[in-house]
Scaffold this active site. Structure first.
Site, PDB file in Angstrom:
ATOM      1  N   ASN A  93       0.829  -1.207   0.000  1.00  0.00           N
ATOM      2  CA  ASN A  93       0.000   0.000   0.000  1.00  0.00           C
ATOM      3  C   ASN A  93       0.861   1.253   0.000  1.00  0.00           C
ATOM      4  O   ASN A  93       1.930   1.295   0.612  1.00  0.00           O
ATOM      5  CB  ASN A  93      -0.927   0.012   1.223  1.00  0.00           C
ATOM      6  N   HIS A 110       5.999  -0.555  -2.617  1.00  0.00           N
ATOM      7  CA  HIS A 110       5.520   0.142  -3.828  1.00  0.00           C
ATOM      8  C   HIS A 110       5.586   1.652  -3.672  1.00  0.00           C
ATOM      9  O   HIS A 110       4.940   2.381  -4.436  1.00  0.00           O
ATOM     10  CB  HIS A 110       4.070  -0.275  -4.147  1.00  0.00           C
TER      11      HIS A 110
END
Ligand code: BV8
Length: 238
Positions: A93, A110
């Site tokens: 997330n 990410h």
């Protein structure tokens, strides 16, 4: 089968933030709704239509200011603060809800909505405003040179060496709130299991990789995760 553990790796996806009101990607009201992934979450999209991409992330960054960590984020932060063994929370997330809940042993593979990457000086800096207007880089002052510090499709996720080392040495791998649709994260369960870890999935629906897990618990993270943390902290078992 109850076992003792010492070294835990946890992977989270958008499902852990769903009950905070953060849209997931592949659900009916998914974030990609109305956008094709390739149109917004790739370097090519950023070159082709920077304004569309910047606005997509500006909207999500602004939304973060209106949501709070939920019971799952809080339980994972409590585990982080209490667990005496090894622990690494790897999140896919880009929201800041694990951070705000207090998790320390945390890695955003990410990237993060609240960080900017300057293509002029290469610095990565905290950033929580709008990028579409071309604001100055916090580090070098250059205007119009910022991109979201987010790993797009076709780009290498962050700290993969550290993640792979953790997967090889953990004895418990827990996946929470992810569809198992995106690699390399979707393959982590196989690496952990190959190296002898017990593997547990907690998700609303079976993920694409459910069959790789020793155990799957279906339900909402806001309910399942606090119960699981309680079980681990009370008995060191799972
Ligand atoms: C890489 C940031 C290689 C962006 C994301 C062709 C070319 C290049 C690469 C590929 C290719 N084909 C395939 C690939 C690999 C590609 C990939 O996997 N594609 C998929 C689509 C097939 N992967 C990559 O490109 C990765 N990089 O491979 O690099 C490389 C090698 C050498 C050198 C350079 C490069 C990079 C992938 C990262 C992409 N960026 N995010 C953004 O956020 O905008 S991925 C994106 O999907 C999200 O960030 C998220 O992290 C990820 C996975 O989604 P989930 O988190 O699982 O969310 P989803 O909605 O899917 O599922 C939610 C789940 O929660 C559901 O199961 C639901 O049931 C559950 N749920 C819902 N509510 C609840 C709940 N569970 C519990 N409680 C609830 N209340």
């Amino acid at each position: 089968m109850l076992q003792r553990f010492n070294n835990i790796v946890i992977l989270t996806g958008a499902g852990v933030s769903a009950e905070s009101g953060v849209a997931t990607f592949r659900g009916p009201d998914g974030l990609w709704e109305g956008h094709r992934v390739e149109d917004v979450a790739t370097p090519e999209a950023f070159v082709r239509d920077p304004d569309l991409v910047q606005k997509f992330y500006d909207e999500r960054r602004a939304k973060l200011k209106t949501v709070e960590p939920n019971a799952a984020h809080q339980a994972l932060a409590r585990l982080d603060q209490t667990w005496a063994g090894e622990l690494l929370l790897v999140t896919q997330n880009v929201d800041d809800l694990h951070d705000r809940a207090g998790s320390q042993r945390l890695l955003h593979m990410h990237g993060e909505l609240n960080r900017a990457w300057c293509l002029a000086c290469d610095a990565r800096s905290p950033f929580d405003g709008d990028m579409a207007s071309g604001p100055p880089c916090p580090a070098c002052g250059q205007t119009g040179s910022l991109r979201p510090d987010i790993v797009w499709f076709g780009e290498m996720p962050y700290q993969m060496e550290r993640i792979e080392q953790a997967l090889r040495s953990c004895d418990l791998f827990v996946s929470i709130g992810t569809s198992g649709a995106v690699y390399p994260a979707a393959g982590f369960v196989q690496t952990a299991r190959y190296h002898g870890a017990r593997t547990l999935e907690m998700n609303l629906d079976p993920s694409e990789g459910s069959f790789h897990f020793h155990e799957s618990r279906m339900g909402r993270a806001g309910e399942l995760v606090p119960d699981w943390v309680e079980q681990v902290l009370s008995h060191g078992l799972c």
